[in-house]
Design an enzyme around this catalytic site. Structure first.
Site, PDB file in Angstrom:
ATOM      1  N   HIS A  83       0.847  -1.196   0.000  1.00 49.47           N
ATOM      2  CA  HIS A  83       0.000   0.000   0.000  1.00 49.47           C
ATOM      3  C   HIS A  83       0.880   1.242   0.000  1.00 49.47           C
ATOM      4  O   HIS A  83       1.844   1.296   0.751  1.00 49.47           O
ATOM      5  CB  HIS A  83      -0.912  -0.007   1.224  1.00 49.47           C
ATOM      6  CG  HIS A  83      -2.050   0.969   1.164  1.00 49.47           C
ATOM      7  ND1 HIS A  83      -1.846   2.324   1.273  1.00 49.47           N
ATOM      8  CD2 HIS A  83      -3.380   0.784   0.996  1.00 49.47           C
ATOM      9  CE1 HIS A  83      -3.037   2.931   1.171  1.00 49.47           C
ATOM     10  NE2 HIS A  83      -3.981   2.006   1.004  1.00 49.47           N
ATOM     11  N   ARG A 120      -2.924   1.318  -6.730  1.00 50.33           N
ATOM     12  CA  ARG A 120      -1.923   1.309  -5.669  1.00 50.33           C
ATOM     13  C   ARG A 120      -0.531   0.906  -6.147  1.00 50.33           C
ATOM     14  O   ARG A 120       0.463   1.435  -5.669  1.00 50.33           O
ATOM     15  CB  ARG A 120      -2.374   0.390  -4.542  1.00 50.33           C
ATOM     16  CG  ARG A 120      -3.549   0.976  -3.808  1.00 50.33           C
ATOM     17  CD  ARG A 120      -4.111   0.026  -2.806  1.00 50.33           C
ATOM     18  NE  ARG A 120      -5.224   0.651  -2.091  1.00 50.33           N
ATOM     19  CZ  ARG A 120      -6.067   0.007  -1.309  1.00 50.33           C
ATOM     20  NH1 ARG A 120      -5.931  -1.297  -1.141  1.00 50.33           N
ATOM     21  NH2 ARG A 120      -7.034   0.640  -0.704  1.00 50.33           N
TER      22      ARG A 120
END
Lengths: 560, 382
Positions: free
Chosen positions: A224, A268
């Site tokens: 992330h 992401r």
């Protein structure tokens, strides 16, 4: 020996959603086994939202959602499964709302929807920035309605799955509270155990995330982009959905160089690699290993309403008022796209063609695959709901149609012995130090950017760690709440899973989604447009392949 | 009803030692910490005095470790378990105050280990006027939660807590309401009214420190009652009346003795006491004046309205519904007798205070305010 028609392993979102479907049917006995109380599961930590093309804020359609998800997956997601996911999403959200989940609202009283990375339309339904919490607490409460028909075994650790002749027959579990070992016979078993982010040093995942049949697409681990620096706890993508900027040391919105159209709201994998490149080029804040997530230009009242948890989190961890100062962030291990291969009904594959009778999986531990090489934000909660529900329906029908199969080889005595042996270990290595070494190895050799040389080193280290594992020390010899022992079991699984990740990553000689190889920086559809299945037989790993399902969209160049 | 959100207590009782110690409002202190942000400073050696259960025996053990600014109690416990004693047991999971696992008693108060920073805690305790000896010596004491049995070390058996949660039928029940094709419409205000009580993470801290639970094990407790309010106030729920009735009794809202600890220890600002008071108010407004709690309430109000101060002699009799409640009179007579023999009986002559009209003016003011509030209430979206 206990017997239940259906046994669900894991009390997170996928497990509870399946349970609800089974519980609705009468005369089916159901047990939910979880190593933590269900409301302590990591699903409660999901912040940003859940995707569904409700079109409450702007025009949207399931086809748009599907295209975004396919493109986000770098075309590795199975389109038949993605179609199911996106088509059923609105109904799933409405069901939740009718069950009492509190969603944030528009002025008209409808469920509000905000922007999220990789989604072109505002599609994320949310409850401030505590969406997972809001859903989990209502689902769990709904299960209370069925009283003793739904039997919760909280704080039971499942040690073994019993499969004979390609038919699931039950599980063996150990009570953490008092050490009792029990065999749970079942007609259908569902694995909803979550995943294995704990392979890495910096992770947004909790402690309970460890899980092991063939495993699909294990090389794809989502890092992330925005973890609070340095602890790694997540700052939801909702922060960028609400308009947050990513800034480098020069104060530039550097995403213009990587994703000029979607900027901070690109998927992401792209955001993470961009941050990594900025830091590597010496443009991290004060030349350090982080960049800034800036929310200060957004109206403070709006932040308080929509991102209260993020404000509280940055204050608690960094003493920062995020309405006035930027939040230092760096990428953090977050989600595993790969896992236990299943079909669209949630049934688990025994190999690339055949399935295991009665065995289901859903949620992060499973790989349907709807996320392919990179998951879009807000699609994971949806994955849990849609496929959790399907697994629940399938298991309920099995429970009604078949009888318990007898177990030929009862493994209970053998497992009891191995647990006793484990407890008696008096070696030289502590669990914590070995786990830390493993996490460091994975973070160094198989993280955002990977290459052959590094991964071979990583494998060597993992082999050493496996040897060291044979000489671990268990301090706690008791039966009651022996977390020392449980962690020893978890470490063993982590070692196996980590090796699967590295071997799969080494095997895939291309770059796709979250899997980036500096020695093979381009996507190679000619050779690698396929799923990898890795299987451990004794101590050997073998690979197999499964084609990607294409129903609507041909692979294209992926630009944002 | 008065908002209990920002509650401040000048004195609290350290239950463990039974001594009264002064302490400042926790919220006020947090403000001053924010200003000294991100100070880089050397780590300090802190002693953690932790309650252990070793071979069935309960004892306190000391563990000394280096603690840095920013290390949470949970980080410290992990360090102790990883480096010093792997047999130490405690629950923990998300590290981020959302899963509610790591509830324990830290320096005498129920707290989440992942929320408290060890050095801040030392600072807080040393800045008090009465410096605690432990803080001076840099000792942090950690024991399991109160009001629930201990399984091992810092792990509680939370069965009773979950049972109380189950008792209130914790699910949203739309009953016979027809389900709309899409979502139920709900105003932003309705959402906001529910948000606070729905934020509960069921960690059990409020239950652990509640004086009400300590005194009466049957008391539903703050978390379950906050959940009850969250359901009562949900416009989708069809069982409002039944729910109010189910908690408008002895072991429901009226067992709460306003110790304020639930609100003080809640890590996510649910403010359970405020939710309990809201239910009581709803119950009385719906005409429930016959419970002892409501009668106590109403006698209290009437007494203050009539005379400006509380008539302590009338209160217990009013709370049981008057002297004709024979059973009730039998129940309270021994207490009255003990008061008399211990010299605690209030004066039998009750005077009105001067300027009683000022007190009545306050009553009138609040009555008007509460009517005004009702007029502003949003359109019912259901």
């Amino acid at each position: 020996m206990k017997g239940y028609d259906v046994v669900i392993v894991g009390g997170g979102l996928a497990g509870l959603r399946a349970a609800l479907e089974v519980a609705k049917q009468t005369n089916i006995s159901l047990a939910i086994l979880s190593k933590v109380h269900p409301l302590r599961s990591h699903s409660v930590g999901a912040q940003g939202g859940i995707a569904a093309a409700l079109g409450n804020v702007a025009q949207d359609s399931w086809e748009d959602h599907m295209f975004d998800t396919v493109k986000g997956s770098d075309y590795l997601g199975d389109q038949d499964a993605i179609e199911v996911l996106c088509k059923e999403a609105p109904e799933c959200i409405i069901e939740l709302e009718h069950l009492g989940v509190l969603f944030s609202r528009t002025k008209e009283g409808k469920i509000f929807q905000r922007n999220f990375g990789g989604h072109r339309n505002p599609r994320a339904c949310y409850a401030a920035d505590k969406t997972g919490h809001a859903i989990m607490h209502e689902l769990y409460a709904q299960l209370m309605k069925y009283g003793d028909n739904v039997h919760f075994y909280d704080e039971w650790y499942v040690t073994d799955l019993i499969v004979e002749d390609n038919l699931v027959k039950g599980v063996v579990a150990c009570s953490i509270l008092d050490g009792t070992l029990e065999l749970f016979q079942a007609k259908a078993v569902m694995l909803a155990t979550g995943a294995y982010g704990k392979c890495y040093t910096v992770t947004s995942n909790d402690y309970s995330s460890t899980a092991c049949l063939p495993l699909e697409d294990m090389e794809f681990v989502q890092i992330h982009p925005t973890g609070i620096y340095p602890v790694g706890l997540l700052v939801s993508e909702a922060a960028r959905g609400e308009g947050g900027y990513l800034l480098n040391d020069k104060g530039e919105r550097f995403m213009k160089d990587y994703a000029p159209e979607m900027m901070e709201l690109a998927p992401r994998d792209i955001e993470t690699r961009a941050i990594f490149s900025e830091i590597k080029a010496g443009r991290g804040i004060k030349k350090g290993n982080y960049v800034n997530l800036d929310l200060t230009h957004i109206d403070a009242q709006r932040l308080k309403e929509r991102l209260p948890f993020i404000l509280e989190e940055s204050k608690r961890h960094l003493n920062i008022d995020a309405t006035k100062e930027p939040i230092p962030i760096a990428p953090t291990a977050h989600y595993c796209m790969g896992g236990i291969p299943t079909d669209v009904e949630g049934q688990v594959y025994a190999d690339t063609k055949n399935k295991v009778q009665g065995l289901y999986a859903a949620g992060e531990c499973a790989c349907v695959s709807v996320h392919g090489a990179n998951r879009l934000g807000c699609n994971s909660l949806l994955d849990c709901l849609v496929f959790g529900k399907k697994a629940g329906i399938a298991m309920a029908s099995i429970a009604k149609s078949i009888d318990f199969a007898s177990i030929k080889n009862n493994p209970l005595e053998q497992i009891k012995k191995s647990i006793e042996n484990m407890k008696m270990r008096q070696g030289t290595y502590g669990i914590a130090s070995l786990r830390k070494e493993l996490q460091e190895t994975m973070s160094e050799h198989c993280f955002i950017v990977r290459d052959k040389k590094g991964m071979l080193q990583g494998l060597k280290k993992i082999a050493e760690l496996k040897k060291k594992y044979d000489a671990i020390n268990i301090d706690d010899k008791g039966n009651v709440f022996n977390t020392n022992l449980i962690e020893a079991f978890e470490l063993k699984s982590l070692l196996t899973v980590s090796e699967c990740i590295v071997r799969s990553a080494l095997h895939r000689e291309e770059s796709r989604g979250a899997h980036y190889r500096s020695d093979f920086p381009k996507r190679d559809d000619q050779t690698w447009f396929k799923h990898t299945f890795i299987r451990k037989v004794h101590d050997e790993f073998t690979f197999d392949y499964k084609p990607v399902s294409i129903t609507r969209y041909q692979p294209e160049v992926r630009k944002y | 009803m008065v908002s209990m959100k920002k509650v401040s207590r000048s004195k609290k009782i350290d239950q463990k030692k039974g001594q009264k110690t002064t302490s400042k409002n926790i919220k006020g202190l947090q403000k001053s910490e924010v200003s000294e942000k991100n100070v880089k400073e050397p780590s300090q050696e802190i002693t953690f005095r932790i309650q252990r259960v070793i071979q069935g025996k309960t004892e306190m053990r000391d563990y000394k470790i280096e603690v840095g600014r920013g290390d949470t109690i949970l980080d410290c416990l992990d360090k102790i378990r990883d480096d010093l004693d792997p047999s130490l047991s405690f629950r923990r999971n998300c590290r981020n105050t959302i899963c509610g696992s790591c509830a324990m008693t830290i320096n005498g108060r129920a707290r989440l280990a992942c929320k408290e920073h060890a050095l801040n805690l030392i600072d807080k305790e040393t800045t008090k006027e009465n410096t605690k000896e432990n803080a001076k010596e840099k000792i942090i004491t950690i024991t399991p939660m109160r009001n629930m049995p201990v399984v091992k070390d810092l792990v509680n058996d939370m069965t009773s807590f979950w049972n109380q949660y189950k008792k209130i039928k914790p699910w949203v029940d739309t009953g016979d309401k027809p389900l709309p094709e899409k979502e139920f419409l709900m105003s932003i205000e309705q959402f906001q009214e529910l948000e606070q009580s729905a934020d509960c993470i069921m960690c059990g801290l409020c239950y652990a420190d509640s004086n009400g639970v300590e005194a009466e094990k049957e008391f539903l407790g703050p978390a379950a009652l906050a959940r009850a309010y969250r359901l009562i106030a949900d416009p989708r729920d069809a069982k409002q009346e039944e729910r109010i009735k189910a908690v408008d009794n002895k072991h429901g809202t009226w067992d709460c003795m306003h110790c304020f600890y639930c609100t003080e220890v809640c890590p996510v600002d649910v403010d359970p006491l405020a939710q309990i008071l809201k239910i009581r108010k709803m119950a009385v407004e719906k005409g429930s004046t016959k419970t002892r709690g409501a009668m106590h309430h109403l006698t209290f109000i009437k007494s203050v309205k009539d005379s400006g101060i509380l008539n302590e002699n009338k209160l217990p009799i009013g709370s049981i519904g008057g002297i004709f409640n024979i059973v009730g009179m039998f129940e309270i007579t021994p207490v009255g007798f003990r008061m008399l023999t211990h010299g605690k009986m209030p004066s039998l002559i009750h005077h009105k205070i001067p300027k009683i009209e000022d007190v009545r003016e306050i009553f009138n003011h609040f009555k008007k305010e509460s009517f005004k509030k009702k007029d502003d209430s949003p359109v019912n979206y259901q």
